[in-house]
Enzyme design. Structure first.
Site, short mmCIF file in Angstrom:
data_model
loop_
_atom_site.label_atom_id
_atom_site.label_comp_id
_atom_site.label_asym_id
_atom_site.label_seq_id
_atom_site.Cartn_x
_atom_site.Cartn_y
_atom_site.Cartn_z
N LYS A 51 0.83 -1.20 0.00
CA LYS A 51 0.00 0.00 0.00
C LYS A 51 0.87 1.26 0.00
CE LYS A 51 -3.04 -1.69 3.29
NZ LYS A 51 -4.36 -1.86 4.00
N TYR A 91 -12.18 -1.95 -2.37
CA TYR A 91 -12.66 -2.02 -0.99
C TYR A 91 -14.19 -1.97 -0.92
CZ TYR A 91 -8.14 -2.01 1.40
OH TYR A 91 -6.90 -2.35 1.90
N ASN A 154 -1.17 -0.03 7.66
CA ASN A 154 -0.68 -1.39 7.95
C ASN A 154 0.00 -2.05 6.75
OD1 ASN A 154 -2.90 -2.00 6.44
ND2 ASN A 154 -4.05 -3.00 8.08
N HIS A 157 -1.96 -5.32 1.70
CA HIS A 157 -3.26 -5.97 1.53
C HIS A 157 -3.01 -7.38 1.01
CE1 HIS A 157 -7.31 -6.90 0.14
NE2 HIS A 157 -6.72 -7.39 -0.94
N GLU A 168 -10.49 -9.50 -6.88
CA GLU A 168 -9.47 -8.45 -6.75
C GLU A 168 -8.40 -8.56 -7.84
OE1 GLU A 168 -9.99 -8.35 -1.89
OE2 GLU A 168 -8.12 -9.09 -2.76
P1 IDP Z 1 -7.23 -6.64 6.20
O1 IDP Z 1 -6.42 -5.63 5.42
O2 IDP Z 1 -6.44 -7.23 7.34
O3 IDP Z 1 -7.86 -7.68 5.33
P2 IDP Z 1 -9.90 -5.47 6.44
O4 IDP Z 1 -10.83 -5.74 7.56
O5 IDP Z 1 -10.20 -6.09 5.12
O6 IDP Z 1 -8.41 -5.84 6.92
O7 IDP Z 1 -9.84 -3.90 6.26
C1 IDP Z 1 -9.25 -3.34 5.10
C2 IDP Z 1 -8.35 -2.20 5.53
O8 IDP Z 1 -9.16 -1.17 6.10
C3 IDP Z 1 -7.35 -2.56 6.62
O9 IDP Z 1 -6.17 -3.14 6.12
C4 IDP Z 1 -7.10 -1.23 7.27
O10 IDP Z 1 -6.12 -0.49 6.54
C5 IDP Z 1 -8.44 -0.53 7.13
N1 IDP Z 1 -9.23 -0.65 8.36
C6 IDP Z 1 -9.82 -1.77 8.85
N2 IDP Z 1 -10.45 -1.51 10.01
C7 IDP Z 1 -10.24 -0.20 10.26
C8 IDP Z 1 -10.62 0.68 11.32
O11 IDP Z 1 -11.31 0.28 12.27
N3 IDP Z 1 -10.22 1.97 11.22
C9 IDP Z 1 -9.46 2.44 10.19
N4 IDP Z 1 -9.07 1.64 9.16
C10 IDP Z 1 -9.45 0.35 9.20
MG MG Z 2 -9.33 -7.49 3.88
#
Ligand code: IDP
Ligand code: MG
Length: 193
Positions: A51, A91, A154, A157, A168
Site C-alpha cells: 500500500k 474495498y 498497515n 493488503h 481483486e
Molecule cells: P485486512 O487488510 O487485514 O484484510 P480489512 O478488515 O479487510 O483488513 O480492512 C481493510 C483495511 O481497512 C485494513 O487493512 C485497514 O487499513 C483498514 N481498516 C480496517 N479496520 C479499520 C478501522 O477500524 N479503522 C481504520 N481503518 C481500518
Molecule cells: Mg481485507
C-alpha cells in the site's frame, strides 16, 4: 493435476482495469481448479498490495522479499496510483464501514505495488505472513507485527478468500498479465511435481 501446478482459471468474469469501475464481479461461473490429489495442497493465486505507506517507507523490497523467500511464485506485478473508482471497487465490501472515506483517501494518496502470488494455499500463507489487521495484535515475525503501528497504515493488503482473490485480481490485471511458468526450485519449495 500435479502438486504445485497453477490454477487453470482465475477469472470468473471480464477483468476491470484501473479507471474502469464496472462494479463488483459477477458470481463465479467457473470455479478455480485446485490440486486435490493426496498430499497436494490447494494451489491458489492471491492479490497483494504494497500500500502507499509501504512505498513511501521504502519497504517494497522488504515485503516482496518476505513473500519470495517463503517460496511463493510471483505471477504478475504492476506499479500504479489507484484512482478513486479502482480504490472503491477494491474495498467495495467495506463501503458501509465508518472508515471507508479515510480508507479510500489513503489508498489513492500515492503509488502502490499490485502483485499476484501463487502457491499451495497462497491466500492463507500470505495472510499469515501479513499478520492481523491491527499491527498491535500481529505477532513478531509478521510484516505488520514487525513493521507497522496503526490499523490505517498497515502496509499490505492480501486477499481473504478464493472469491475475493479472483475478484481483486480481476480489478488490477487482465488475464494475459498473469504469467504461467515454473522455477527450478518449485519442486523443492512447493512439493513433488
Ligand atoms: P485486512 O487488510 O487485514 O484484510 P480489512 O478488515 O479487510 O483488513 O480492512 C481493510 C483495511 O481497512 C485494513 O487493512 C485497514 O487499513 C483498514 N481498516 C480496517 N479496520 C479499520 C478501522 O477500524 N479503522 C481504520 N481503518 C481500518
Ligand atoms: Mg481485507
Amino acid at each position: 493435476m500435479r502438486c504445485g501446478a497453477p490454477p487453470r482459471s482465475v477469472f470468473a468474469s471480464a477483468p476491470v482495469l484501473a479507471g474502469e469501475n464496472r462494479g463488483p464481479a459477477k458470481a463465479s461461473r467457473k470455479r478455480t481448479v485446485a490440486a486435490t490429489a493426496k498430499g497436494c495442497a490447494r494451489v491458489e493465486r492471491t492479490l497483494v498490495l504494497v500500500k502507499p505507506d509501504g512505498v513511501q517507507r521504502n519497504l517494497i523490497g522488504e515485503i516482496v522479499s518476505r513473500l519470495e523467500r517463503k517460496g511463493l511464485r510471483l505471477v504478475a506485478a504492476r506499479f500504479l496510483q489507484a484512482d478513486r473508482a479502482l480504490a472503491e471497487a477494491h474495498y467495495a465490501p467495506h463501503r458501509e464501514r465508518p472508515f471507508f472515506p479515510e480508507l479510500i483517501a489513503f489508498l489513492t494518496s500515492g503509488p502502490m505495488l499490485a502483485l499476484v502470488w501463487e502457491g499451495p494455499r497462497a491466500i492463507e500463507q500470505v495472510r499469515t505472513i501479513m499478520g492481523a489487521t491491527d499491527p498491535a495484535k500481529s505477532p513478531p515475525g509478521s510484516i505488520r507485527g514487525d513493521l507497522a503501528l496503526t490499523v490505517g497504515n498497515n502496509l499490505i493488503h492480501g486477499s481473504d478468500g478464493p472469491e475475493s482473490a479472483e475478484r481483486e485480481i480481476g480489478l488490477f490485471f487482465r488475464p494475459e498479465d498473469l504469467v504461467t511458468y515454473r522455477r527450478a526450485g518449485d519442486a523443492w519449495a512447493q512439493g513433488r511435481e
